[in-house]
Design a protein around this motif. Structure first.
Motif, PDB file in Angstrom:
ATOM      1  N   ASP A  81       0.841  -1.189   0.000  1.00 36.28           N
ATOM      2  CA  ASP A  81       0.000   0.000   0.000  1.00 36.28           C
ATOM      3  C   ASP A  81       0.879   1.242   0.000  1.00 36.28           C
ATOM      4  N   CYS A  82       0.337   2.354  -0.470  1.00 37.36           N
ATOM      5  CA  CYS A  82       1.083   3.611  -0.528  1.00 37.36           C
ATOM      6  C   CYS A  82       0.192   4.768  -0.131  1.00 37.36           C
ATOM      7  N   ASN A  83       0.808   5.796   0.425  1.00 40.67           N
ATOM      8  CA  ASN A  83       0.165   7.095   0.493  1.00 40.67           C
ATOM      9  C   ASN A  83       1.033   8.016  -0.363  1.00 40.67           C
ATOM     10  N   GLY A  84       0.887   9.273  -0.327  1.00 43.01           N
ATOM     11  CA  GLY A  84       1.655  10.155  -1.202  1.00 43.01           C
ATOM     12  C   GLY A  84       3.150  10.180  -0.934  1.00 43.01           C
ATOM     13  N   PHE A  85       3.591   9.667   0.219  1.00 42.19           N
ATOM     14  CA  PHE A  85       4.981   9.829   0.612  1.00 42.19           C
ATOM     15  C   PHE A  85       5.761   8.534   0.753  1.00 42.19           C
ATOM     16  N   ALA A  86       5.103   7.456   1.066  1.00 40.45           N
ATOM     17  CA  ALA A  86       5.815   6.199   1.312  1.00 40.45           C
ATOM     18  C   ALA A  86       4.907   5.014   0.988  1.00 40.45           C
ATOM     19  N   CYS A  87       5.538   3.885   0.771  1.00 38.73           N
ATOM     20  CA  CYS A  87       4.820   2.630   0.554  1.00 38.73           C
ATOM     21  C   CYS A  87       5.242   1.651   1.635  1.00 38.73           C
ATOM     22  N   TRP A  88       4.402   0.683   1.905  1.00 41.42           N
ATOM     23  CA  TRP A  88       4.721  -0.304   2.917  1.00 41.42           C
ATOM     24  C   TRP A  88       4.093  -1.640   2.563  1.00 41.42           C
ATOM     25  N   LEU A  89       4.590  -2.664   3.219  1.00 39.20           N
ATOM     26  CA  LEU A  89       4.115  -4.031   3.029  1.00 39.20           C
ATOM     27  C   LEU A  89       3.538  -4.496   4.353  1.00 39.20           C
ATOM     28  N   GLN A  90       2.315  -5.033   4.318  1.00 38.75           N
ATOM     29  CA  GLN A  90       1.721  -5.521   5.554  1.00 38.75           C
ATOM     30  C   GLN A  90       0.990  -6.829   5.301  1.00 38.75           C
ATOM     31  N   GLU A  91       1.051  -7.705   6.290  1.00 39.33           N
ATOM     32  CA  GLU A  91       0.312  -8.961   6.193  1.00 39.33           C
ATOM     33  C   GLU A  91      -1.160  -8.668   6.456  1.00 39.33           C
ATOM     34  N   VAL A  92      -2.044  -9.281   5.660  1.00 42.38           N
ATOM     35  CA  VAL A  92      -3.487  -9.072   5.799  1.00 42.38           C
ATOM     36  C   VAL A  92      -4.192 -10.420   5.827  1.00 42.38           C
ATOM     37  N   LYS A  93      -5.428 -10.408   6.300  1.00 44.26           N
ATOM     38  CA  LYS A  93      -6.236 -11.627   6.308  1.00 44.26           C
ATOM     39  C   LYS A  93      -6.656 -11.972   4.875  1.00 44.26           C
ATOM     40  N   GLU A  94      -6.909 -13.244   4.639  1.00 41.63           N
ATOM     41  CA  GLU A  94      -7.261 -13.708   3.298  1.00 41.63           C
ATOM     42  C   GLU A  94      -8.495 -12.987   2.752  1.00 41.63           C
ATOM     43  N   ALA A  95      -9.486 -12.704   3.594  1.00 43.33           N
ATOM     44  CA  ALA A  95     -10.708 -12.025   3.131  1.00 43.33           C
ATOM     45  C   ALA A  95     -10.390 -10.634   2.589  1.00 43.33           C
ATOM     46  N   ARG A  96      -9.533  -9.889   3.283  1.00 48.94           N
ATOM     47  CA  ARG A  96      -9.134  -8.561   2.784  1.00 48.94           C
ATOM     48  C   ARG A  96      -8.365  -8.708   1.479  1.00 48.94           C
ATOM     49  N   PHE A  97      -7.460  -9.669   1.431  1.00 53.55           N
ATOM     50  CA  PHE A  97      -6.653  -9.884   0.234  1.00 53.55           C
ATOM     51  C   PHE A  97      -7.548 -10.170  -0.972  1.00 53.55           C
ATOM     52  N   THR A  98      -8.553 -10.991  -0.775  1.00 56.21           N
ATOM     53  CA  THR A  98      -9.472 -11.331  -1.860  1.00 56.21           C
ATOM     54  C   THR A  98     -10.158 -10.079  -2.404  1.00 56.21           C
ATOM     55  N   LYS A  99     -10.539  -9.158  -1.532  1.00 46.97           N
ATOM     56  CA  LYS A  99     -11.140  -7.900  -1.988  1.00 46.97           C
ATOM     57  C   LYS A  99     -10.155  -7.055  -2.789  1.00 46.97           C
ATOM     58  N   LEU A 100      -8.885  -7.070  -2.386  1.00 48.13           N
ATOM     59  CA  LEU A 100      -7.858  -6.299  -3.102  1.00 48.13           C
ATOM     60  C   LEU A 100      -7.701  -6.773  -4.544  1.00 48.13           C
TER      61      LEU A 100
END
Length: 112
Positions: A81-100
């Motif tokens: 994910d990113c905002n205007g200044f930085a990006c990051w990596l985060q672990e998410v639940k499978e349900a959220r990932f499926t929506k992405l």
């Protein structure tokens, strides 16, 4: 190196439409460059089971290092994910990932 069926699977999604999408993110495994992730990409790859592995993404602003302890057949889901200044990596639940995945292209399977 993955041996037979003794592996875990890592999934990473970087949905399109975020600010910062002009730049590819470098995904690393155990601090070695592995893949340049572009916006709208969804990748998956296998890692050896029964090991501790560091999954990270790097930018000029921040480096995220997530340690995972892998078990045979386990799956890990990450969002880049990113905002205007930085990006990051985060672990998410499978349900959220499926929506992405609605904002990503077809899965890119690396190494299998």
């Amino acid at each position: 190196m993955v041996d037979g069926d003794n592996f875990a699977t890592v999934h990473i999604a970087r949905p399109s439409g975020y600010s910062g999408c002009a730049v590819r993110m470098t995904i690393q495994l155990d601090n070695d460059d592995f893949y340049w992730l572009a916006c709208g990409e969804h990748i998956s790859f296998r890692v050896p089971a029964d090991k501790q592995i560091i999954v990270s993404q790097t930018t000029s602003h921040v480096a995220d290092h997530v340690e995972i302890d892998t078990d045979k057949g386990e799956e890990f889901f990450f969002e880049n994910d990113c905002n205007g200044f930085a990006c990051w990596l985060q672990e998410v639940k499978e349900a959220r990932f499926t929506k992405l995945l609605n904002r990503c292209g077809p899965e890119i399977k690396i190494g299998y």
